[in-house]
Design an enzyme around this catalytic site. Structure first.
Site, PDB file in Angstrom:
ATOM      1  N   TYR A   1      -2.916   0.014   9.232  1.00 28.40           N
ATOM      2  CA  TYR A   1      -1.840   0.787   9.868  1.00 28.40           C
ATOM      3  C   TYR A   1      -2.291   2.228  10.066  1.00 28.40           C
ATOM      4  CZ  TYR A   1       2.382   3.684   9.980  1.00 28.40           C
ATOM      5  OH  TYR A   1       3.326   4.634  10.316  1.00 28.40           O
TER       6      TYR A   1
ATOM      7  N   LYS B   1      -2.981   4.411  13.433  1.00 23.91           N
ATOM      8  CA  LYS B   1      -2.152   5.588  13.710  1.00 23.91           C
ATOM      9  C   LYS B   1      -3.039   6.792  14.021  1.00 23.91           C
ATOM     10  CE  LYS B   1       1.855   5.975  13.516  1.00 23.91           C
ATOM     11  NZ  LYS B   1       2.899   5.785  14.574  1.00 23.91           N
TER      12      LYS B   1
HETATM   13  N1  LIG Z   1       9.214   4.523   8.208  1.00 24.82           N
HETATM   14  C1  LIG Z   1       8.487   5.555   7.778  1.00 24.82           C
HETATM   15  O1  LIG Z   1       8.547   5.950   6.605  1.00 24.82           O
HETATM   16  C2  LIG Z   1       7.543   6.241   8.725  1.00 24.82           C
HETATM   17  C3  LIG Z   1       7.380   5.781  10.041  1.00 24.82           C
HETATM   18  N2  LIG Z   1       6.541   6.465  10.880  1.00 24.82           N
HETATM   19  C4  LIG Z   1       6.405   6.048  12.278  1.00 24.82           C
HETATM   20  O2  LIG Z   1       7.699   6.105  12.868  1.00 24.82           O
HETATM   21  C5  LIG Z   1       7.800   5.150  13.916  1.00 24.82           C
HETATM   22  C6  LIG Z   1       9.065   4.335  13.723  1.00 24.82           C
HETATM   23  O3  LIG Z   1       8.983   3.745  12.468  1.00 24.82           O
HETATM   24  P1  LIG Z   1      10.183   2.820  11.964  1.00 24.82           P
HETATM   25  O4  LIG Z   1      11.427   3.201  12.671  1.00 24.82           O
HETATM   26  O5  LIG Z   1      10.151   2.853  10.480  1.00 24.82           O
HETATM   27  O6  LIG Z   1       9.697   1.371  12.475  1.00 24.82           O
HETATM   28  P2  LIG Z   1      10.556   0.133  12.985  1.00 24.82           P
HETATM   29  O7  LIG Z   1       9.711  -1.074  12.773  1.00 24.82           O
HETATM   30  O8  LIG Z   1      11.907   0.169  12.394  1.00 24.82           O
HETATM   31  O9  LIG Z   1      10.707   0.408  14.563  1.00 24.82           O
HETATM   32  C7  LIG Z   1       9.643   0.200  15.460  1.00 24.82           C
HETATM   33  C8  LIG Z   1      10.199  -0.507  16.683  1.00 24.82           C
HETATM   34  O10 LIG Z   1       9.129  -0.690  17.634  1.00 24.82           O
HETATM   35  C9  LIG Z   1       9.188  -2.058  18.066  1.00 24.82           C
HETATM   36  N3  LIG Z   1       7.903  -2.564  18.577  1.00 24.82           N
HETATM   37  C10 LIG Z   1       6.863  -3.026  17.854  1.00 24.82           C
HETATM   38  N4  LIG Z   1       5.895  -3.477  18.684  1.00 24.82           N
HETATM   39  C11 LIG Z   1       6.341  -3.294  19.959  1.00 24.82           C
HETATM   40  C12 LIG Z   1       5.809  -3.580  21.258  1.00 24.82           C
HETATM   41  N5  LIG Z   1       4.611  -4.161  21.414  1.00 24.82           N
HETATM   42  N6  LIG Z   1       6.546  -3.274  22.351  1.00 24.82           N
HETATM   43  C13 LIG Z   1       7.771  -2.699  22.197  1.00 24.82           C
HETATM   44  N7  LIG Z   1       8.349  -2.412  21.000  1.00 24.82           N
HETATM   45  C14 LIG Z   1       7.623  -2.707  19.903  1.00 24.82           C
HETATM   46  C15 LIG Z   1       9.601  -2.793  16.797  1.00 24.82           C
HETATM   47  O11 LIG Z   1       9.992  -4.132  17.062  1.00 24.82           O
HETATM   48  P3  LIG Z   1       9.648  -5.221  15.912  1.00 24.82           P
HETATM   49  O12 LIG Z   1      10.482  -4.836  14.718  1.00 24.82           O
HETATM   50  O13 LIG Z   1      10.017  -6.533  16.530  1.00 24.82           O
HETATM   51  O14 LIG Z   1       8.165  -5.106  15.626  1.00 24.82           O
HETATM   52  C16 LIG Z   1      10.727  -1.898  16.308  1.00 24.82           C
HETATM   53  O15 LIG Z   1      11.940  -2.184  16.963  1.00 24.82           O
HETATM   54  C17 LIG Z   1       6.520   4.325  13.857  1.00 24.82           C
HETATM   55  O16 LIG Z   1       5.632   4.782  14.866  1.00 24.82           O
HETATM   56  C18 LIG Z   1       5.931   4.631  12.478  1.00 24.82           C
HETATM   57  O17 LIG Z   1       4.523   4.564  12.511  1.00 24.82           O
HETATM   58  C19 LIG Z   1       5.866   7.594  10.476  1.00 24.82           C
HETATM   59  C20 LIG Z   1       5.994   8.060   9.180  1.00 24.82           C
HETATM   60  C21 LIG Z   1       6.818   7.396   8.215  1.00 24.82           C
HETATM   61  C1  LIG Z   2       7.180   1.791  -6.539  1.00 26.98           C
HETATM   62  C2  LIG Z   2       8.610   1.384  -6.233  1.00 26.98           C
HETATM   63  C3  LIG Z   2       9.562   1.789  -7.319  1.00 26.98           C
HETATM   64  C4  LIG Z   2       9.083   1.977  -4.916  1.00 26.98           C
HETATM   65  C5  LIG Z   2       8.277   1.492  -3.716  1.00 26.98           C
HETATM   66  C6  LIG Z   2       8.590   2.392  -2.554  1.00 26.98           C
HETATM   67  C7  LIG Z   2       7.698   2.099  -1.343  1.00 26.98           C
HETATM   68  C8  LIG Z   2       8.171   0.831  -0.659  1.00 26.98           C
HETATM   69  C9  LIG Z   2       7.743   3.331  -0.425  1.00 26.98           C
HETATM   70  C10 LIG Z   2       7.313   4.600  -1.182  1.00 26.98           C
HETATM   71  C11 LIG Z   2       6.574   5.492  -0.186  1.00 26.98           C
HETATM   72  C12 LIG Z   2       6.881   4.824   1.158  1.00 26.98           C
HETATM   73  C13 LIG Z   2       6.048   5.158   2.336  1.00 26.98           C
HETATM   74  C14 LIG Z   2       5.933   4.233   3.373  1.00 26.98           C
HETATM   75  C15 LIG Z   2       6.496   2.838   3.270  1.00 26.98           C
HETATM   76  C16 LIG Z   2       7.381   2.590   2.034  1.00 26.98           C
HETATM   77  C17 LIG Z   2       6.843   3.316   0.813  1.00 26.98           C
HETATM   78  C18 LIG Z   2       5.441   2.807   0.483  1.00 26.98           C
HETATM   79  C19 LIG Z   2       5.067   4.512   4.573  1.00 26.98           C
HETATM   80  C20 LIG Z   2       3.725   3.829   4.324  1.00 26.98           C
HETATM   81  C21 LIG Z   2       5.691   3.974   5.889  1.00 26.98           C
HETATM   82  C22 LIG Z   2       4.857   4.287   7.127  1.00 26.98           C
HETATM   83  C23 LIG Z   2       4.216   5.616   7.139  1.00 26.98           C
HETATM   84  O1  LIG Z   2       3.855   6.086   8.211  1.00 26.98           O
HETATM   85  C24 LIG Z   2       3.913   6.336   5.900  1.00 26.98           C
HETATM   86  C25 LIG Z   2       4.902   6.051   4.775  1.00 26.98           C
HETATM   87  C26 LIG Z   2       4.454   6.738   3.490  1.00 26.98           C
HETATM   88  C27 LIG Z   2       5.517   6.541   2.406  1.00 26.98           C
END
Ligand SMILES: NC(=O)C1=CN([C@@H]2O[C@H](COP(=O)(O)OP(=O)(O)OC[C@H]3O[C@@H](n4cnc5c(N)ncnc54)[C@H](OP(=O)(O)O)[C@@H]3O)[C@@H](O)[C@H]2O)C=CC1
Ligand SMILES: CC(C)CCC[C@@H](C)[C@H]1CC[C@H]2C3=C(CC[C@]12C)[C@@]1(C)CCC(=O)C[C@@H]1CC3
Length: 347
Positions: free
Chosen positions: A143, A147
């Site tokens: 991942y 990214k």
């Molecule tokens: N969650 C976090 O803690 C963090 C997230 N990010 C970034 O933020 C962004 C959003 O994350 P998050 O909201 O958690 O992710 P989600 O999985 O909730 O949302 C991503 C969306 O993109 C869709 N998607 C995936 N592949 C495709 C494709 N080929 N065409 C069109 N749509 C697609 C997914 O559909 P489907 O679910 O079916 O795959 C989903 O609806 C991502 O770019 C992630 O890398 C950055 C830092 C931290």
């Molecule tokens: C150890 C347990 C008590 C708690 C587990 C928590 C984890 C699931 C999360 C803690 C930090 C989070 C994190 C992400 C996903 C969920 C955690 C690992 C990401 C990897 C999601 C996508 C990103 O771009 C970076 C995030 C960093 C922090």
């Protein structure tokens, strides 16, 4: 100076996801006209025009890009899915496709949702600044690897005809979160959250989704002719670094689960995670399995990783809208179904 965006049309790619849907709601409140492009449909809103398709297919994207002022690209496969081929296809090749389609459709701006993980390789990062941190030379998972490619490709595409900017959130949480809260609660219900990885004093950033949305919208309003933000990456955090295990304790106890209390050596857990990763790789030609304990998760739970967002404050006018206290309260209140079912029996 922020451009006026009243009634400007945007496209949120990944708009049916956790961050994407919150971003749509924030944009609508701010007066934007919102289109959503996503591979799945997860909600309805009469104010939004939905386009269902695959961002890897230009023919799917082009109709959604007509008349669009700015694209928000926040799509990604699930970060912890460990599907190398899908990560490359969507995050790297797919993003190149998005850029080409934007240029073909005459779109002039793109805000990419990157990740603070692009500079993280398991070693401590304390108050990390964008200009001081290179991309991770040894990313801990596919991942992160993709990214990095995604962000690099997006920023290199910046020009006077197509302005790009990358937002690097870290540890996003909030209502409708699909990662942090559900995974933590699942572990709690399986009795796996009694352990603390390491000494429990590692300091990290967790970022409320409302603040991430705010950062994205500011970025879209600021990129353009002569902007210092063009072609740049910005950390967006809550600006309130916190002990990882204090945050986890507040989240768990807020949902009625006991606080983690038994310390396990970090290095032991990391070696176990590496071994499980090796086993998963060895058996992968026969069966795909994703160990719940990964080197990335162990590293994130046991090392410092917090970032400086002064550049976003200077160039985008960013400051967090929600404090961590407010954010935790809003998040915990939004998850009645995630509460400890045992707490009712005990009361
Ligand atoms: N969650 C976090 O803690 C963090 C997230 N990010 C970034 O933020 C962004 C959003 O994350 P998050 O909201 O958690 O992710 P989600 O999985 O909730 O949302 C991503 C969306 O993109 C869709 N998607 C995936 N592949 C495709 C494709 N080929 N065409 C069109 N749509 C697609 C997914 O559909 P489907 O679910 O079916 O795959 C989903 O609806 C991502 O770019 C992630 O890398 C950055 C830092 C931290
Ligand atoms: C150890 C347990 C008590 C708690 C587990 C928590 C984890 C699931 C999360 C803690 C930090 C989070 C994190 C992400 C996903 C969920 C955690 C690992 C990401 C990897 C999601 C996508 C990103 O771009 C970076 C995030 C960093 C922090």
């Amino acid at each position: 100076m922020a451009a006026s965006v009243k009634n400007k049309k945007c496209l949120v790619i990944g708009g049916c996801g956790f961050l994407g849907r919150h971003l749509c709601e924030g944009l609508l409140e701010r007066g934007w006209t919102v289109n959503v492009f996503d591979i799945r449909s997860t909600f309805e809103d009469s104010r939004i025009k939905f386009f269902i398709g695959d961002l890897c297919k230009k023919e799917d994207l082009l109709p959604a890009l007509e008349g669009v002022y700015c694209v928000f690209h926040c799509a990604s496969p699930a970060p912890l899915s460990n599907n190398k081929a899908l990560f490359y296809k969507v995050n790297y090749e797919g993003t190149r496709n998005v850029i080409e389609a934007c240029k073909e459709a005459g779109v002039k701006r793109m805000v990419l949702t990157s990740s603070a993980s692009v500079v993280y390789e398991g070693k401590g990062i304390r108050n990390g600044r964008e200009e001081e941190l290179p991309y991770a030379a040894k990313p801990l998972d596919y991942y992160t690897e993709t990214k990095i490619l995604q962000e690099r490709t997006s920023l290199e595409a910046n020009s006077d005809d197509f302005y790009t900017v990358a937002i690097r959130p870290h540890g996003i949480f909030g209502p409708r979160d699909l990662q942090l809260v559900p995974i933590t609660v699942d572990m709690a219900r399986k009795g796996k959250t009694k352990f603390i990885i390491g000494d429990g004093k590692n300091v990290v950033d967790f970022t409320y989704v409302g603040n991430v949305v705010h950062g994205h919208i500011l970025a879209a309003e600021h990129i353009g002719p002569g902007s210092p933000a063009n072609g740049k990456a910005y950390h967006i955090t809550n600006d309130e670094p916190i002990f990882f295990w204090t945050f986890m304790t507040r989240l768990l106890t807020g949902l009625g689960y006991p606080a983690p209390r038994i310390h396990l050596p970090y290095s032991l857990l990391y070696v176990v995670a590496l071994f499980l990763q090796f086993v998963a790789w060895i058996v992968s030609p026969l069966v795909i399995f994703t160990p719940s304990l990964s080197p990335m998760k162990v590293a994130l739970a046991g090392t410092d990783h917090f970032y400086n967002c002064e550049n976003a404050k200077r160039d985008l006018g960013y400051s967090p809208v929600f404090t961590l206290d407010q954010a935790l309260k809003l998040t915990i209140e939004s998850y009645p179904e995630m509460r400890n079912p045992e707490e009712k029996k005990g009361s």
